[in-house]
Design a protein around this motif. Structure first.
Motif, PDB file in Angstrom:
ATOM      1  N   THR A 167       0.849  -1.210  -0.055  1.00  0.00           N
ATOM      2  CA  THR A 167      -0.149  -0.139   0.127  1.00  0.00           C
ATOM      3  C   THR A 167       0.640   0.973  -0.163  1.00  0.00           C
ATOM      4  N   GLU A 168       0.305   2.321  -0.567  1.00  0.00           N
ATOM      5  CA  GLU A 168       1.012   3.488  -0.370  1.00  0.00           C
ATOM      6  C   GLU A 168       1.428   4.130   1.052  1.00  0.00           C
ATOM      7  N   GLY A 182      10.178  -5.218  -2.465  1.00  0.00           N
ATOM      8  CA  GLY A 182       9.209  -6.002  -3.108  1.00  0.00           C
ATOM      9  C   GLY A 182       8.088  -5.289  -3.132  1.00  0.00           C
ATOM     10  N   ILE A 183       7.378  -5.268  -4.217  1.00  0.00           N
ATOM     11  CA  ILE A 183       5.961  -4.781  -4.005  1.00  0.00           C
ATOM     12  C   ILE A 183       4.908  -6.254  -4.421  1.00  0.00           C
ATOM     13  N   ASN A 184       4.009  -6.402  -3.470  1.00  0.00           N
ATOM     14  CA  ASN A 184       3.352  -7.699  -3.553  1.00  0.00           C
ATOM     15  C   ASN A 184       2.151  -7.251  -4.415  1.00  0.00           C
ATOM     16  N   ASN A 203       6.116   3.356  -9.000  1.00  0.00           N
ATOM     17  CA  ASN A 203       6.530   4.672  -9.538  1.00  0.00           C
ATOM     18  C   ASN A 203       6.567   5.759  -8.405  1.00  0.00           C
ATOM     19  N   LEU A 204       6.135   5.489  -7.046  1.00  0.00           N
ATOM     20  CA  LEU A 204       6.163   6.195  -6.029  1.00  0.00           C
ATOM     21  C   LEU A 204       7.575   6.212  -5.198  1.00  0.00           C
ATOM     22  N   LEU A 205       8.367   5.098  -5.588  1.00  0.00           N
ATOM     23  CA  LEU A 205       9.659   4.791  -4.766  1.00  0.00           C
ATOM     24  C   LEU A 205      10.683   5.688  -5.282  1.00  0.00           C
ATOM     25  N   PRO A 206      11.886   6.069  -4.285  1.00  0.00           N
ATOM     26  CA  PRO A 206      12.752   6.817  -4.650  1.00  0.00           C
ATOM     27  C   PRO A 206      13.702   6.290  -5.860  1.00  0.00           C
ATOM     28  N   GLY A 230       9.286  -1.446 -15.613  1.00  0.00           N
ATOM     29  CA  GLY A 230      10.729  -1.048 -14.830  1.00  0.00           C
ATOM     30  C   GLY A 230      11.141  -1.900 -13.904  1.00  0.00           C
ATOM     31  N   PHE A 231      10.428  -2.811 -13.400  1.00  0.00           N
ATOM     32  CA  PHE A 231      10.746  -4.026 -12.196  1.00  0.00           C
ATOM     33  C   PHE A 231      12.305  -4.441 -12.497  1.00  0.00           C
TER      34      PHE A 231
END
Length: 259
Positions: A167-168, A182-184, A203-206, A230-231
């Motif tokens: 989640t955000e 890791g984004i589940n 897309n919200l990651l640094p 982009g992963f």
């Protein structure tokens, strides 16, 4: 309680029993404790980008594959270019155990991720003692401060950290010392899968953060979609383990990547 709450409650009971049976000193005396670890950050870029998983069952799918041999599967994963191997060590909900890592540690030369619900510092010493190279921190069952403290402990032990978010709000758990995020794709509370949600979160990651798409990758098209977004890495288990020969399924999948 949702399934994640049930797992964490059971995990607390398991840890209590483990602490009564083993001391930190005994874990530190393990033959693996001072061993050099392998870097998933490095192999993620150098190899296929796939963290191939050995998983017997899950709460959402039930039995996936309880017949395949962990060593045979791990060797095949390595042979055909896996960047790392994820091994479930939760017994009650995923059918895993420490022995699975102990069996393969001396037989492969790529990183091993201990995939479990890490909520107590004792578990990190366990991970080091059985030969893991990387540990999973699940934001959904930890506070940002716990993530920070457990990351520091992991690094002190020579372990890398894969932080899992969904989640955000869980972006608040990220800190600059995290090795990979890791984004589940699957919500651990209701097990629904949403690939686009993961892309939006990535897309919200640094900028420059190594990102890993986790779970719910059910086809080559899913993989290509996430790679094109982009992963850097892809944690895949069920896709391979649902086959009678997971290593062969992995070989076929990887061969399609280079066609």
């Amino acid at each position: 309680m949702n399934i994640l709450d049930q797992i964490v409650a059971r995990k607390k009971e398991e840890i209590s029993v483990s602490k009564s049976q083993k001391s930190l000193e005994s874990l530190k005396n393990s033959v693996f404790f001072d061993r050099r670890t392998f870097s998933l950050k490095e192999t993620l870029i150098q190899k296929s980008g796939i963290i191939a998983e050995f998983k017997r069952k899950s709460p959402s799918k039930g039995i996936i594959n309880d017949q395949s041999d962990v060593l045979e599967v791990a060797k095949s994963y390595e042979k055909f270019g896996a960047s790392g191997i994820s091994v479930l060590t939760d017994s009650d909900f995923f059918g895993g155990n420490f022995e699975d890592i102990l069996k393969i540690k001396n037989e492969i030369q790529i990183p091993i991720l201990r995939k479990d619900f890490m909520i107590d510092e004792f578990q990190f010493y366990e991970a080091k003692s059985i030969g893991a190279d990387v540990v999973l921190l699940i934001a959904a069952c930890l506070s940002p401060m716990q993530v920070k403290e457990f990351t520091e402990l992991s690094h002190d032990l020579g372990l890398e950290v894969l932080l899992e978010i969904h989640t955000e709000e869980e972006l608040n758990h990220f800190n600059k010392n995290i090795d990979l995020v890791g984004i589940n794709n699957r919500n651990l509370k209701d097990f629904k899968v949403d690939l686009q949600h993961s892309v939006d979160l990535k897309n919200l990651l640094p900028a420059g953060t190594l990102s890993v798409a986790e779970s719910g990758i059910y086809s080559f098209e899913d993989f290509k979609f996430l790679k094109n977004k982009g992963f850097d890495g892809f944690l895949m288990g069920e896709y391979f383990m649902k086959n009678e020969n997971p290593g062969e399924a992995f070989e076929t999948f990887v061969s399609n990547l280079i066609m």
